[in-house]
Design a protein around this motif. Structure first.
Motif, PDB file in Angstrom:
ATOM      1  N   ASP A   1      -0.203  10.261 -10.586  1.00 61.14           N
ATOM      2  CA  ASP A   1       1.079  10.731 -11.146  1.00 61.14           C
ATOM      3  C   ASP A   1       1.884  11.599 -10.176  1.00 61.14           C
ATOM      4  OD1 ASP A   1       0.588   9.489 -13.706  1.00 61.14           O
ATOM      5  OD2 ASP A   1      -0.864  11.085 -14.062  1.00 61.14           O
ATOM      6  N   GLY A   2       1.714  11.354  -8.898  1.00 56.71           N
ATOM      7  CA  GLY A   2       2.449  12.128  -7.901  1.00 56.71           C
ATOM      8  C   GLY A   2       3.853  11.601  -7.670  1.00 56.71           C
ATOM      9  N   MET A   3       4.515  12.144  -6.648  1.00 56.98           N
ATOM     10  CA  MET A   3       5.870  11.740  -6.291  1.00 56.98           C
ATOM     11  C   MET A   3       5.827  10.363  -5.641  1.00 56.98           C
ATOM     12  SD  MET A   3       8.889  13.141  -6.609  1.00 56.98           S
ATOM     13  CE  MET A   3      10.566  13.014  -5.987  1.00 56.98           C
ATOM     14  N   GLY A   4       6.601   9.434  -6.165  1.00 57.29           N
ATOM     15  CA  GLY A   4       6.525   8.053  -5.722  1.00 57.29           C
ATOM     16  C   GLY A   4       6.748   7.857  -4.238  1.00 57.29           C
ATOM     17  N   GLN A   5       7.697   8.597  -3.663  1.00 57.42           N
ATOM     18  CA  GLN A   5       7.990   8.438  -2.234  1.00 57.42           C
ATOM     19  C   GLN A   5       6.786   8.809  -1.376  1.00 57.42           C
ATOM     20  OE1 GLN A   5      10.003   9.778  -4.467  1.00 57.42           O
ATOM     21  NE2 GLN A   5      12.112   9.152  -4.132  1.00 57.42           N
ATOM     22  N   LEU A   6       6.129   9.889  -1.714  1.00 57.97           N
ATOM     23  CA  LEU A   6       5.002  10.352  -0.898  1.00 57.97           C
ATOM     24  C   LEU A   6       3.827   9.386  -0.995  1.00 57.97           C
ATOM     25  CD1 LEU A   6       5.129  14.167  -1.762  1.00 57.97           C
ATOM     26  CD2 LEU A   6       6.132  12.991   0.205  1.00 57.97           C
ATOM     27  N   ILE A   7       3.551   8.907  -2.194  1.00 59.10           N
ATOM     28  CA  ILE A   7       2.472   7.941  -2.395  1.00 59.10           C
ATOM     29  C   ILE A   7       2.767   6.652  -1.629  1.00 59.10           C
ATOM     30  CG2 ILE A   7       1.272   6.523  -4.109  1.00 59.10           C
ATOM     31  CD1 ILE A   7       2.058   8.789  -6.162  1.00 59.10           C
ATOM     32  N   SER A   8       4.004   6.206  -1.716  1.00 57.88           N
ATOM     33  CA  SER A   8       4.378   4.918  -1.142  1.00 57.88           C
ATOM     34  C   SER A   8       4.403   4.934   0.380  1.00 57.88           C
ATOM     35  CB  SER A   8       5.745   4.500  -1.689  1.00 57.88           C
ATOM     36  OG  SER A   8       5.683   4.369  -3.095  1.00 57.88           O
ATOM     37  N   ILE A   9       4.830   6.045   0.965  1.00 55.05           N
ATOM     38  CA  ILE A   9       4.793   6.164   2.424  1.00 55.05           C
ATOM     39  C   ILE A   9       3.359   6.042   2.918  1.00 55.05           C
ATOM     40  CG2 ILE A   9       5.093   7.794   4.334  1.00 55.05           C
ATOM     41  CD1 ILE A   9       7.662   8.751   2.916  1.00 55.05           C
ATOM     42  N   GLU A  10       2.427   6.713   2.237  1.00 53.74           N
ATOM     43  CA  GLU A  10       1.022   6.630   2.640  1.00 53.74           C
ATOM     44  C   GLU A  10       0.477   5.218   2.434  1.00 53.74           C
ATOM     45  OE1 GLU A  10      -0.725   8.999   4.267  1.00 53.74           O
ATOM     46  OE2 GLU A  10       1.260   9.926   4.295  1.00 53.74           O
ATOM     47  N   ALA A  11       0.887   4.565   1.350  1.00 47.97           N
ATOM     48  CA  ALA A  11       0.408   3.205   1.076  1.00 47.97           C
ATOM     49  C   ALA A  11       0.884   2.223   2.144  1.00 47.97           C
ATOM     50  CB  ALA A  11       0.881   2.763  -0.308  1.00 47.97           C
ATOM     51  N   MET A  12       2.163   2.320   2.522  1.00 56.01           N
ATOM     52  CA  MET A  12       2.659   1.402   3.550  1.00 56.01           C
ATOM     53  C   MET A  12       2.070   1.731   4.919  1.00 56.01           C
ATOM     54  SD  MET A  12       4.116  -1.270   4.496  1.00 56.01           S
ATOM     55  CE  MET A  12       5.362  -2.091   3.518  1.00 56.01           C
ATOM     56  N   LYS A  13       1.849   2.996   5.208  1.00 52.82           N
ATOM     57  CA  LYS A  13       1.167   3.350   6.458  1.00 52.82           C
ATOM     58  C   LYS A  13      -0.205   2.694   6.525  1.00 52.82           C
ATOM     59  CE  LYS A  13       3.217   7.879   7.538  1.00 52.82           C
ATOM     60  NZ  LYS A  13       2.953   9.354   7.585  1.00 52.82           N
ATOM     61  N   LEU A  14      -0.910   2.683   5.409  1.00 50.81           N
ATOM     62  CA  LEU A  14      -2.232   2.063   5.363  1.00 50.81           C
ATOM     63  C   LEU A  14      -2.119   0.550   5.554  1.00 50.81           C
ATOM     64  CD1 LEU A  14      -5.282   2.361   4.875  1.00 50.81           C
ATOM     65  CD2 LEU A  14      -4.820   2.169   2.406  1.00 50.81           C
ATOM     66  N   ALA A  15      -1.128  -0.077   4.921  1.00 46.25           N
ATOM     67  CA  ALA A  15      -0.936  -1.518   5.085  1.00 46.25           C
ATOM     68  C   ALA A  15      -0.615  -1.866   6.533  1.00 46.25           C
ATOM     69  CB  ALA A  15       0.186  -1.998   4.158  1.00 46.25           C
ATOM     70  N   ILE A  16       0.219  -1.057   7.171  1.00 49.42           N
ATOM     71  CA  ILE A  16       0.572  -1.281   8.579  1.00 49.42           C
ATOM     72  C   ILE A  16      -0.661  -1.150   9.470  1.00 49.42           C
ATOM     73  CG2 ILE A  16       1.842  -0.283  10.538  1.00 49.42           C
ATOM     74  CD1 ILE A  16       4.054   0.461   8.493  1.00 49.42           C
TER      75      ILE A  16
ATOM     76  N   TYR B   1      10.399   1.035   2.535  1.00 45.90           N
ATOM     77  CA  TYR B   1       9.004   0.780   2.924  1.00 45.90           C
ATOM     78  C   TYR B   1       8.871  -0.543   3.676  1.00 45.90           C
ATOM     79  CZ  TYR B   1       9.119   4.373  -0.553  1.00 45.90           C
ATOM     80  OH  TYR B   1       9.462   5.517  -1.240  1.00 45.90           O
ATOM     81  N   ALA B   2       9.677  -1.532   3.298  1.00 42.80           N
ATOM     82  CA  ALA B   2       9.713  -2.761   4.092  1.00 42.80           C
ATOM     83  C   ALA B   2      10.197  -2.457   5.506  1.00 42.80           C
ATOM     84  CB  ALA B   2      10.626  -3.788   3.419  1.00 42.80           C
ATOM     85  N   LYS B   3      11.175  -1.562   5.605  1.00 44.95           N
ATOM     86  CA  LYS B   3      11.713  -1.149   6.905  1.00 44.95           C
ATOM     87  C   LYS B   3      10.653  -0.439   7.735  1.00 44.95           C
ATOM     88  CE  LYS B   3      15.559   1.570   8.899  1.00 44.95           C
ATOM     89  NZ  LYS B   3      14.748   2.443   9.762  1.00 44.95           N
TER      90      LYS B   3
END
Length: 373
Positions: free
Chosen positions: A86-101, A126-128
């Protein structure tokens, strides 16, 4: 309706200071702000500064937990599932895309699915991220149910945007689109402007066409029925079933893969529960990445040079308008709706910030009170 122009740096300072006041670290505040303002400088008003009130209310109501940390709960060399707690979506998503990269650079491609998150801004950010790393990036999210499935009268899916970005010259391919005709944020803008919605955007609680933005927004919040139609419209002959299907594809990558909440179960009982999906692909797994980039760049230029329809002046490729908007707004400033500025003043009052120091001495007589919460 009037707009007030601010420089990028003015808005960045306001946002960073506000998010720090909420309890985020300086680095976290800057990351959230970076996502937020990319939307405004790209000309996507619906997901920029006017979204601040959503984050304010989300934190205030306990949907967004400022101190939450994302946790990997399942992982393989080419995939992962993250619980955002339930955290801030931007922070979670940046970490998720970093992991995917990171995984894609090692294994060629990777998919990361997220549950228990919140609104993450524009999917294209995040696509960017992946594109900037030389990869092909995909990002998508579900949301509170606003899409009415074909021949239904109750919203069951979110706006469920899908974003894709791929390296090219002279600028990358950048596609970011909701699978609804428009996003909820666009309805919020029309509501602020006291303008009727264009025909074909939304339905009322009975499943009938509706141009009253306030009514549609209240119905979405109250789960009363109605909402926004899928891409293509509200019937099969117009292709609405295709937008509905695209929304389902997004749901699979977000809520189904992660084991999270589908759109119709998010934002109920004091929980956001938003789910996201991210994918990164190294083009080298299909051959010479540079040769591929060159072929793609040639094709994009051929599209721009294609014969124009009568009266048309220019053919754009996806991402071109954003590049032009970015250059203009970074040089000349960003126009912010007076009603959004009024919300920013309310946020200043709530957080104990000097609104005049951040926003200037604004005459709010032209602003209207928002008719929804």
């Amino acid at each position: 309706m009037s707009y007030i122009r601010y420089s990028y740096d003015q808005l960045k300072k306001f946002c960073c200071d506000a998010f720090k006041k909420f309890g985020f670290t300086a680095n976290e505040a800057e990351s959230i702000t970076d996502v937020l303002l990319l939307s405004d400088v790209y000309g996507i008003e619906s997901h920029g500064m006017q979204r601040l009130v959503r984050y304010h209310k989300g934190i205030e109501k306990g949907l967004i937990h400022v101190d939450a940390k994302p946790e990997i709960i399942f992982e393989t060399p080419v995939s992962a599932v993250i619980d955002g707690h339930d955290g801030m979506g931007q922070l979670i998503s940046i970490e998720a895309m970093k992991l995917a990269i990171e995984k894609a650079k090692k294994r060629g491609m990777a998919i990361v699915s997220v549950k228990n998150s919140n609104h993450f801004g524009i999917a294209g950010y995040y696509a960017k991220m992946a594109c900037d790393a030389g990869l092909i990036g995909f990002a998508m999210t579900n949301s509170e149910a606003i899409m009415v499935p074909t021949y239904s009268r109750l919203a069951m899916l979110g706006s469920n945007p899908i974003a894709i970005s791929m390296p090219a010259e002279p600028y990358p391919f950048f596609f970011d689109s909701s699978t609804t005709v428009v996003t909820r944020g666009k309805l919020e803008i029309y509501n602020k402007l006291s303008k009727p919605l264009p025909d074909g955007w939304a339905l009322d609680e009975n499943g009938k066409p509706c141009t009253d933005a306030s009514r549609v927004l209240k119905n979405i919040v109250g789960k009363n029925g109605g909402g926004i139609v899928p891409l293509g419209g509200d019937t099969e002959p117009l292709g609405g079933h295709k937008g509905y299907g695209y929304g389902m594809l997004c749901e699979i990558f977000c809520s189904i893969f992660s084991g999270g909440l589908t759109s119709n179960h998010t934002h109920i009982g004091g929980k956001g529960g938003t789910c996201h999906g991210f994918m990164a692909i190294d083009p080298n797994v299909f051959g010479d990445a540079e040769a591929m980039k060159e072929r793609f760049s040639v094709f994009l230029q051929e599209l721009r040079d294609a014969p124009k329809a009568e009266g048309a002046e220019r053919i754009y490729t996806h991402g071109e308008k954003e590049i032009l908007a970015y250059a203009d707004r970074m040089k000349n400033g960003i126009d912010v709706n007076i009603n959004t500025v009024a919300e920013m003043k309310d946020l200043c009052d709530y957080l104990g910030m000097d609104s005049v120091a951040y926003l200037g001495d604004v005459d709010f007589s032209a602003a209207k009170q928002s008719s929804y919460k």
